[in-house]
Write an enzyme that holds these catalytic residues in place. Structure first.
Site, PDB file in Angstrom:
ATOM      1  N   ASN A  50       7.989  -2.426 -33.389  1.00 45.90           N
ATOM      2  CA  ASN A  50       6.706  -2.239 -32.729  1.00 45.90           C
ATOM      3  C   ASN A  50       6.883  -1.145 -31.677  1.00 45.90           C
ATOM      4  OD1 ASN A  50       4.339  -2.410 -31.289  1.00 45.90           O
ATOM      5  ND2 ASN A  50       4.724  -4.455 -30.455  1.00 45.90           N
ATOM      6  N   LYS A  88       4.706   0.298 -29.857  1.00 45.62           N
ATOM      7  CA  LYS A  88       3.753   0.236 -28.734  1.00 45.62           C
ATOM      8  C   LYS A  88       3.211   1.646 -28.443  1.00 45.62           C
ATOM      9  CE  LYS A  88       6.045  -3.913 -27.168  1.00 45.62           C
ATOM     10  NZ  LYS A  88       6.361  -4.812 -26.093  1.00 45.62           N
ATOM     11  N   HIS A 120      -0.927  -9.526 -30.605  1.00 46.56           N
ATOM     12  CA  HIS A 120       0.222  -9.332 -29.719  1.00 46.56           C
ATOM     13  C   HIS A 120      -0.166  -9.758 -28.301  1.00 46.56           C
ATOM     14  CE1 HIS A 120       3.311  -7.404 -27.319  1.00 46.56           C
ATOM     15  NE2 HIS A 120       4.054  -7.395 -28.421  1.00 46.56           N
ATOM     16  N   GLU A 169       0.289  -8.482 -25.531  1.00 50.97           N
ATOM     17  CA  GLU A 169      -0.279  -7.410 -24.688  1.00 50.97           C
ATOM     18  C   GLU A 169      -1.750  -7.189 -25.019  1.00 50.97           C
ATOM     19  OE1 GLU A 169       2.788  -4.607 -25.631  1.00 50.97           O
ATOM     20  OE2 GLU A 169       4.213  -5.816 -24.493  1.00 50.97           O
ATOM     21  N   GLU A 194       6.712 -14.941 -30.188  1.00 57.51           N
ATOM     22  CA  GLU A 194       7.137 -14.054 -29.113  1.00 57.51           C
ATOM     23  C   GLU A 194       6.859 -14.717 -27.767  1.00 57.51           C
ATOM     24  OE1 GLU A 194       7.464  -9.716 -30.427  1.00 57.51           O
ATOM     25  OE2 GLU A 194       5.413 -10.028 -29.783  1.00 57.51           O
ATOM     26  N   GLY A 253      10.093  -7.516 -23.348  1.00 58.82           N
ATOM     27  CA  GLY A 253      10.367  -6.367 -22.491  1.00 58.82           C
ATOM     28  C   GLY A 253      11.062  -6.730 -21.188  1.00 58.82           C
ATOM     29  N   SER A 256      12.828  -9.044 -26.571  1.00 57.56           N
ATOM     30  CA  SER A 256      14.130  -8.504 -26.159  1.00 57.56           C
ATOM     31  C   SER A 256      15.218  -8.663 -27.224  1.00 57.56           C
ATOM     32  CB  SER A 256      14.571  -9.111 -24.826  1.00 57.56           C
ATOM     33  OG  SER A 256      13.638  -8.780 -23.797  1.00 57.56           O
ATOM     34  N   GLY A 270      11.293  -2.484 -27.693  1.00 57.31           N
ATOM     35  CA  GLY A 270      12.097  -1.405 -27.115  1.00 57.31           C
ATOM     36  C   GLY A 270      13.225  -0.913 -28.005  1.00 57.31           C
TER      37      GLY A 270
END
Ligand code: PGA
Length: 259
Positions: A9, A11, A94, A96, A166, A172, A210, A232
């Protein structure tokens, strides 16, 4: 036996030049050895990614999809448009998007339905906050997120849905759920899905939060963790390659089980 799936992902990251440099490294076709791999760039780079990954065995997905198929919905991108570009999957719900962009449970459910109707694999994200976990509410929160989707979809159409657990406190932050914590929640999710009459054994449940090259193998060792949704670490080729290698059980020197 569920085939492992690793999804990157990206982002809000990338540029034409940076994506090309990253994706050219995917082209030897070895990332997807015995597993399924997908990357989810921003909408504007989907076509570029589809082109560069054509021979790689790696699929391309989007990070969101409209609940609508067509019409006066300024700014929206439909599932049909994503399929038209060559996408095969889409991340839906998600955390976010839920926390920053108003994707409530009913909106997420409509987006899952829209994805399924257009033949996209929805990767439905669920997960609890730190305070919900500390209050003992993690399973209740995840159950409510699943329930609102399961109430809207025909269980017979769910075979290619993917769920991504998640925990929000792990996204993150560098904090990862332990393999045992994740496994417990994955079993809970699978049983919940089965309780609705769907074939929970065939639905892949990914862990996200993570995930990196050092912790991936121990997560994948858990029998209900069917892969990962990677943020990430998916922007760095060597890290993403090592996570994919962990999923395919291929041990290359320096890749795995460094802990
Ligand atoms: P992270 O993100 O791997 O950077 O924690 C995961 C995600 O948000 O999907």
């Amino acid at each position: 036996m569920r085939r492992k799936l690793v999804v990157g992902n990206w982002k809000l990251h990338g540029s034409t030049a940076r994506n090309e440099a990253l994706l050219l490294q995917f082209q030897d076709g070895r990332l997807a050895d015995g597993i399924d791999v997908a990357v989810c760039p921003p909408f504007t780079y989907l076509q570029q990614a589809v082109g560069l990954l054509a021979e790689s065995g790696v699929s391309v997905g989007a990070q969101d999809v409209s609940a609508f198929h067509r019409g006066a919905y300024t700014g929206e991108i439909s599932g049909e448009m994503l399929v038209d570009l060559g996408c095969s999957c889409v991340i839906v719900g998600h955390s976010e998007r839920r926390s920053l962009f108003g994707d409530t449970d009913p909106v997420v459910a409509r987006k899952v339905v829209a994805a399924l109707e257009t033949g996209l694999t929805p990767i439905l994200c669920v997960g609890e906050t730190q305070s919900q976990r500390e209050s003992g509410l993690a399973e209740q929160v995840v159950a409510a997120q699943l329930e609102s989707v399961m109430a809207c979809v025909d269980v017979n159409r769910l075979d290619h849905m993917v769920v991504a657990y998640e925990p929000i406190w792990a996204i993150g932050t560098g904090l990862t759920a332990t393999p045992e914590q994740a496994q417990v929640m994955h079993v809970f999710i699978r049983r919940f899905i089965e309780s609705t009459g769907a074939d929970g054994q065939s639905i892949r449940i990914l862990y996200g939060g993570s995930v990196n090259s050092a912790n991936a193998a121990s997560l994948f060792d858990e029998c209900d963790i069917d892969g990962a949704l990677v943020g990430g670490a998916s922007l760095d080729f060597e890290s993403f390659r090592a996570i994919c290698a962990a999923a395919s059980g291929v041990v290359r020197q320096g890749d795995l089980r460094r802990v």
